[in-house]
Design an enzyme around this catalytic site. Structure first.
Site, PDB file in Angstrom:
ATOM      1  N   HIS A  45     -20.553  -1.001  50.889  1.00 44.21           N
ATOM      2  CA  HIS A  45     -20.193  -0.797  49.316  1.00 44.21           C
ATOM      3  C   HIS A  45     -18.857  -0.992  49.142  1.00 44.21           C
ATOM      4  CE1 HIS A  45     -24.150   1.713  48.331  1.00 44.21           C
ATOM      5  NE2 HIS A  45     -24.204   0.308  48.340  1.00 44.21           N
TER       6      HIS A  45
ATOM      7  N   CYS B  99      -8.119  -9.165  44.885  1.00 44.40           N
ATOM      8  CA  CYS B  99      -7.369  -9.869  44.077  1.00 44.40           C
ATOM      9  C   CYS B  99      -8.016 -10.758  43.246  1.00 44.40           C
ATOM     10  CB  CYS B  99      -5.963 -10.523  44.621  1.00 44.40           C
ATOM     11  SG  CYS B  99      -5.164 -11.480  43.466  1.00 44.40           S
TER      12      CYS B  99
ATOM     13  N   CYS C 128      -6.421 -14.610  43.216  1.00 43.88           N
ATOM     14  CA  CYS C 128      -6.626 -15.497  44.372  1.00 43.88           C
ATOM     15  C   CYS C 128      -7.711 -15.089  45.043  1.00 43.88           C
ATOM     16  CB  CYS C 128      -5.206 -15.569  44.872  1.00 43.88           C
ATOM     17  SG  CYS C 128      -5.039 -14.012  45.954  1.00 43.88           S
TER      18      CYS C 128
ATOM     19  N   GLY D 131     -27.453  11.448  55.701  1.00 42.15           N
ATOM     20  CA  GLY D 131     -26.453  12.117  54.439  1.00 42.15           C
ATOM     21  C   GLY D 131     -26.619  11.248  53.261  1.00 42.15           C
TER      22      GLY D 131
ATOM     23  N   LEU E 196     -29.241  16.980  54.418  1.00 44.44           N
ATOM     24  CA  LEU E 196     -29.250  18.567  53.911  1.00 44.44           C
ATOM     25  C   LEU E 196     -30.596  18.812  53.257  1.00 44.44           C
ATOM     26  CD1 LEU E 196     -27.109  20.601  54.507  1.00 44.44           C
ATOM     27  CD2 LEU E 196     -26.453  20.194  51.910  1.00 44.44           C
TER      28      LEU E 196
ATOM     29  N   ALA F  98     -24.885  17.631  58.587  1.00 43.53           N
ATOM     30  CA  ALA F  98     -24.679  16.335  59.417  1.00 43.53           C
ATOM     31  C   ALA F  98     -23.764  16.902  60.692  1.00 43.53           C
ATOM     32  CB  ALA F  98     -23.905  15.246  58.801  1.00 43.53           C
TER      33      ALA F  98
END
Ligand code: APR
Length: 237
Positions: free
Chosen positions: A109, A117, A120, A176, A203, A220
């Site tokens: 992600h 940019c 460019c 998680g 959890l 975790a």
């Protein structure tokens, strides 16, 4: 029980929660304070770039105050030690896996510390304040940088490599993540179609919890180090 050679691990916001990074869903989650459509879509960025830049600038600044926790450290140890194939796919845009020392790592992600940019098309390392309209180190234009984050409606990075690794793995481990966002939420099913054993550590039961062979519920920071010791000493899961 089966012998394990190739491992794919998926992590989500829950692995960084004990470091003090906010998760997305739940009572104190990031999406409680913001509408996803206001800060995490390309349309939101077109509509109100300052609002979106501030949201990610704040998170990037906060990153400098947090440290990897025992779960990040344990996965880095596994990466250093495991002789079989291993791919750590994180949905997290923080750099805590990197700082813990994981190398076989992919940010599906995007990353808070990366800038894209739009003038460019180059990506560059970035740890400053984007709302200030900094100059792109490649094309030297200012105001063209956006957070290198995969927003809703955009394609996650390196899906081909991930799909290949899922098809080849013997063990798929999810840590998680609420299992609310695709394509990551579907990785467990892909791994199972190809015969992998599947384990989740979270959890609470994730949305796709029933797809896993085994679910371990807890923090975790406690579950992951135990699991890493288990797999390093027995090679079994
Ligand atoms: N240990 C283990 N799990 C935890 C802990 C902890 N200490 N704290 C919270 N969790 C669990 C929660 O129970 C929840 O199931 O982590 C999960 C976090 O879920 P989300 O907040 O939905 O985060 P994530 O699954 O990573 O979100 C996926 O959604 O909007 C996005 O792009 C963003 O990558 C993100 C994606």
């Amino acid at each position: 029980m089966k012998d394990i050679q190739n491992i794919v691990i998926l992590t989500g916001a829950g692995i960084s929660a004990e470091s003090g990074v906010a998760t997305f869903r739940g009572p104190d989650g990031l999406w409680e304070g913001h509408r996803v459509e206001d800060v995490a879509t390309p349309e939101a960025f077109q509509r109100n770039p300052a609002l979106v830049q501030n949201f990610y600038d704040e998170r990037r600044t906060k990153l400098k105050t947090v440290q990897p926790n025992a779960a990040h450290q344990a996965l880095a140890k596994l990466d250093r030690t495991w002789v079989g194939d291993l791919l750590l796919v994180t949905q997290n845009v923080d750099d805590l896996h990197d700082r813990a020392g994981s190398k076989r790592l992919l940010h599906m992600h995007g990353e808070l510390n990366s800038a894209w940019c739009l003038a460019c098309d180059a990506r560059s390392r970035f740890d400053g304040v984007m709302a200030a309209g900094p100059v792109c180190p490649h094309c030297h234009q200012s105001g063209g940088l956006r957070p290198d984050i995969v927003w809703f409606g955009e394609m996650p990075y390196q899906m081909e490599r991930i799909e290949l690794a899922l098809a080849r793995c013997d063990l798929f481990v999810s840590i998680g993540t609420s299992g609310a966002v695709y394509p990551a939420a579907g990785f467990v099913q892909t791994a199972r179609y190809h015969g992998a054993r599947t384990l989740e550590m979270n959890l609470d039961p994730s949305e796709g919890s029933f797809h896993f062979h085994e679910s371990r519920m807890g923090k975790a920071g406690e579950l992951v180090p135990d699991w890493v010791e288990q797999i390093l000493s027995h090679g079994l899961c």
